[in-house]
Write a protein that holds these residues in place. Structure first.
Motif, PDB file in Angstrom:
ATOM      1  N   GLU A   1      41.627  30.465  43.305  1.00 18.31           N
ATOM      2  CA  GLU A   1      42.402  31.593  43.833  1.00 18.31           C
ATOM      3  C   GLU A   1      41.764  32.921  43.417  1.00 18.31           C
ATOM      4  O   GLU A   1      41.658  33.861  44.198  1.00 18.31           O
TER       5      GLU A   1
ATOM      6  N   LYS B   1      38.872  33.790  45.480  1.00 13.92           N
ATOM      7  CA  LYS B   1      39.216  34.203  46.847  1.00 13.92           C
ATOM      8  C   LYS B   1      40.002  35.506  46.908  1.00 13.92           C
ATOM      9  O   LYS B   1      39.916  36.246  47.883  1.00 13.92           O
ATOM     10  N   ALA B   2      40.784  35.776  45.862  1.00  8.73           N
ATOM     11  CA  ALA B   2      41.667  36.943  45.934  1.00  8.73           C
ATOM     12  C   ALA B   2      41.858  37.631  44.593  1.00  8.73           C
ATOM     13  O   ALA B   2      42.856  38.315  44.389  1.00  8.73           O
TER      14      ALA B   2
END
Ligand SMILES: Cc1ncc(COP(=O)(O)O)c(C=O)c1O
Length: 404
Positions: free
Chosen positions: A389, A392-393
């Motif tokens: 995660e 990705k972000a």
């Protein structure tokens, strides 16, 4: 698409590929590998070679070791003359070699400060044989992941890269922000959205001496590659490495001297394991050949060995930060960076390998010992999700956008 590099357009060296010829006084010698001719399957067969009257090297005799009726290729090669190639023939052959190369990895772009630019032609992604990194191991490297058009933890990896260079007494050819700029532009030129960026600082080309004093300019190289091997889905087995670990001075720097690491990985593979784990002189868990190690104890503490005598893993350090969420949620009792013996490690509820290549990979068995209940642990799974995660972000401190 990458704009052109604002500096240095010119090759650092006026003569970037010196035509050094290593001469041998003996007229006869052994070649331990097959002669790489396009279309000829690469095989290992020692040949005795001698010089013909033309001065060309001729394969004259095959050693008893390989004189084998099934080895027809080596018989073919008995009469093969080693060609003397022009530079354009070499380039052609390198292109053919790259086209026929079977690998899960694809090379998308390379930067070299020696030729002062980026190429996307794999056949041109070469470095000089007299580079001190090639023949003396005098170079350092690092790798950052490319995820969805962003470089993950680039600045953290560059910081470690420059520390390694300083320990290896290599003065970078450019300042840190120019190095960062080159790396970003190399990824941009590659158009790679998901892959890896690996980069090296070397004492540079010069001569074949031990001292780097003849290497006039340190070199920066970088390559972007995509790996199409399937992701790790299941937990793995590890063994204790019988290959001695590097002394701390060398273990804490990411130099290109990875022979102990390679032999340790090979030992693991020979024994049906994924990796071999190093223990330090006191019997404490150190690290794996290209990853760090962490445990979840039976009282739910996440424990990671000190980084003092091993490579300071960027992924492991990020995991320590991300794992705080699990402490807040009560799924971990705490996080500790400290000593852990092999016996304590083997009695842990969970064990995992951590690194940029594998992210978080659960270990189900260490030597003969099954770890926990022998299944992938919940904490390892959650840490893997947290790091994915984050890639990705995550915050801008760990995600650098690539201007394609
Ligand atoms: C010896 C060693 N330890 C640990 C690691 C993990 O470091 P990172 O998480 O920065 O990839 C690596 C990475 O290549 C390594 O080579």
């Amino acid at each position: 698409m990458a704009s052109s590099i604002p500096f240095p357009h010119q090759p650092i060296s006026e003569n970037p590929f010196p035509s050094t010829i290593v001469s041998s006084s003996s007229v006869s010698s052994h070649i331990g590998r097959s002669i790489g001719l396009p279309g000829v399957t690469s095989r290992v067969f020692p040949l005795r070679v001698s010089r013909g009257s033309s001065g060309k090297v001729r394969a004259a005799e095959i050693s008893n070791q390989t004189r084998d009726s099934t080895n027809l290729r080596s018989v073919d090669l008995q009469m093969t003359e080693v060609p003397l190639l022009s530079s354009s023939e070499v380039v052609e052959r390198l292109k053919t070699y790259q086209e026929n190369r079977k690998s899960t990895q694809h090379y998308l772009a390379m930067y070299s400060s020696i030729f002062g630019g980026i190429t996307t032609d794999p056949a041109a992604m070469v470095i000089s044989l007299d580079d001190h990194m090639v023949h003396r191991g005098h170079g350092v490297f690092d790798t950052a992941a490319i995820m969805d058009g962003h470089l993950y933890e680039l600045d953290q990896h560059i910081e470690r890269f420059l520390k390694s260079a300083s320990m290896a007494k290599i003065a970078p050819p450019f300042d840190p922000s120019s190095i960062r700029n080159v790396l970003i532009q190399t990824v941009s030129a590659s158009k790679c959205m998901r892959g890896s960026l690996r980069y090296w600082l070397s004492a540079g080309p010069g001569d074949f001496q031990l001292s780097p004093s003849g290497c006039s300019t340190p070199a920066l190289y970088a390559v972007v590659y995509q790996d199409q091997s399937p992701p790790y889905k299941k937990g793995v087995k590890v063994i204790t490495s019988s290959i001695p670990m590097k002394p701390p001075q060398f273990a804490i720097m990411k130099s290109v001297n990875y022979l102990p690491n390679v032999l340790s990985k090979m030992e693991a593979e020979e024994k049906g394991a994924f990796a071999a784990i190093w223990l330090d002189d006191e019997g404490n868990v150190a690290e794996g050949p290209n990853m760090n190690v962490a445990f979840v104890t039976t009282d739910k503490e996440l424990v990671m060995p000190y980084f003092d005598n091993i490579l300071s893993g960027c992924t492991a350090k990020r995991v320590v930060v991300l794992a705080k969420k699990l402490v807040k949620e009560g799924r971990l009792a705490g996080i500790r960076v400290g000593d852990i013996t092999m016996q304590e490690g083997k009695m842990a509820e969970e064990m995992m390998l951590i690194g940029s290549g594998i992210l978080v990979l659960p270990v189900l068995q260490w030597d003969e010992q099954i770890i926990g209940n022998g299944k992938e642990g919940a904490v390892a799974q959650e840490l893997l999700e947290l790091i994915q995660e984050d890639m990705k972000a995550g915050p801008s401190a760990v995600r650098i956008p690539i201007p394609y």
